[in-house]
Write a protein that holds these residues in place. Structure first.
Motif, PDB file in Angstrom:
ATOM      1  N   TYR A 135      -3.878 -24.855  37.484  1.00 12.50           N
ATOM      2  CA  TYR A 135      -3.114 -23.710  37.984  1.00 12.50           C
ATOM      3  C   TYR A 135      -3.817 -22.920  39.074  1.00 12.50           C
ATOM      4  O   TYR A 135      -3.184 -22.437  39.999  1.00 12.50           O
ATOM      5  CB  TYR A 135      -2.721 -22.781  36.829  1.00 12.50           C
ATOM      6  CG  TYR A 135      -1.808 -23.450  35.851  1.00 12.50           C
ATOM      7  CD1 TYR A 135      -0.501 -23.773  36.198  1.00 12.50           C
ATOM      8  CD2 TYR A 135      -2.252 -23.783  34.577  1.00 12.50           C
ATOM      9  CE1 TYR A 135       0.342 -24.404  35.310  1.00 12.50           C
ATOM     10  CE2 TYR A 135      -1.417 -24.414  33.679  1.00 12.50           C
ATOM     11  CZ  TYR A 135      -0.125 -24.725  34.050  1.00 12.50           C
ATOM     12  OH  TYR A 135       0.701 -25.358  33.170  1.00 12.50           O
ATOM     13  N   VAL A 136      -5.123 -22.741  38.973  1.00 10.80           N
ATOM     14  CA  VAL A 136      -5.835 -21.939  39.975  1.00 10.80           C
ATOM     15  C   VAL A 136      -5.739 -22.606  41.343  1.00 10.80           C
ATOM     16  O   VAL A 136      -5.377 -21.974  42.338  1.00 10.80           O
ATOM     17  CB  VAL A 136      -7.309 -21.718  39.557  1.00 10.80           C
ATOM     18  CG1 VAL A 136      -8.089 -21.039  40.666  1.00 10.80           C
ATOM     19  CG2 VAL A 136      -7.375 -20.904  38.275  1.00 10.80           C
ATOM     20  N   SER A 137      -6.017 -23.889  41.380  1.00 13.79           N
ATOM     21  CA  SER A 137      -5.951 -24.591  42.669  1.00 13.79           C
ATOM     22  C   SER A 137      -4.498 -24.731  43.137  1.00 13.79           C
ATOM     23  O   SER A 137      -4.226 -24.677  44.334  1.00 13.79           O
ATOM     24  CB  SER A 137      -6.628 -25.957  42.582  1.00 13.79           C
ATOM     25  OG  SER A 137      -6.086 -26.725  41.530  1.00 13.79           O
ATOM     26  N   GLN A 138      -3.557 -24.889  42.204  1.00 11.96           N
ATOM     27  CA  GLN A 138      -2.136 -24.931  42.592  1.00 11.96           C
ATOM     28  C   GLN A 138      -1.727 -23.621  43.242  1.00 11.96           C
ATOM     29  O   GLN A 138      -1.028 -23.614  44.264  1.00 11.96           O
ATOM     30  CB  GLN A 138      -1.235 -25.178  41.370  1.00 11.96           C
ATOM     31  CG  GLN A 138      -1.047 -26.609  41.021  1.00 11.96           C
ATOM     32  CD  GLN A 138      -0.013 -26.768  39.920  1.00 11.96           C
ATOM     33  OE1 GLN A 138       0.536 -25.789  39.397  1.00 11.96           O
ATOM     34  NE2 GLN A 138       0.253 -28.009  39.555  1.00 11.96           N
ATOM     35  N   THR A 139      -2.131 -22.516  42.652  1.00 17.27           N
ATOM     36  CA  THR A 139      -1.759 -21.211  43.206  1.00 17.27           C
ATOM     37  C   THR A 139      -2.355 -21.033  44.601  1.00 17.27           C
ATOM     38  O   THR A 139      -1.675 -20.547  45.506  1.00 17.27           O
ATOM     39  CB  THR A 139      -2.214 -20.076  42.264  1.00 17.27           C
ATOM     40  OG1 THR A 139      -1.605 -20.289  40.984  1.00 17.27           O
ATOM     41  CG2 THR A 139      -1.796 -18.717  42.798  1.00 17.27           C
TER      42      THR A 139
END
Length: 150
Positions: A135-139
């Protein structure tokens, strides 16, 4: 029963069962990018646009698509390529199972929200789960995509 719809900009007429999910009808007609995840409208992997609105296709009866426009990731090739490049650049290109539904949801969000901050992005995409947990890298990738799209 027969339904007529516009799939990714092309007219189609399909024979569907009254209780058949749009997800199943799409896959039966060769649209394999729409993935079966939870089957409870909770994971977002089956997200498509129905008249421009993101919906979980596992929870939409196929007959409801009659006379409407259905857009899958195949109908968003430019947006998918740009977001895919951003996902790769930010190290968020993991297994890819969630990617088609995520792309559709991000495109819907970019059309609906003018300049979403991280909290708005996370809220809008709360129904799109990534089983890899990136999620962090997706965001970061989504923010990059939105900035480049401006």
């Amino acid at each position: 029963m027969n339904i007529s719809l516009e799939l990714n900009g092309r007219s189609a007429t399909w024979d569907v069962e009254p209780g058949e999910a749009l997800l199943d009808a799409l896959r039966r007609h060769g649209v394999l990018s729409v993935k079966r995840g939870c089957d409870t409208a909770s994971c977002g992997t089956c997200t498509v646009l129905l008249d421009g609105v993101p919906v979980p296709s596992c929870a939409v009866p196929a007959p409801r698509a009659d006379g409407r426009a259905v857009t899958t990731v195949e109908g968003l090739p430019d947006e998918a390529a740009r977001l895919g490049a951003c996902l790769a650049a930010e190290g968020a290109d993991q297994c890819g199972f969630c990617a088609p539904g995520l792309v559709v949801a991000v495109v819907a969000m970019s059309r609906e929200l003018e300049d979403p901050d991280e909290a708005a992005i996370n809220h809008y995409l709360a129904g799109n789960l990534c089983r890899c947990g990136g999620y962090v890298s997706q965001t970061r990738a989504i923010r990059r995509y939105l900035q480049e799209a401006r």
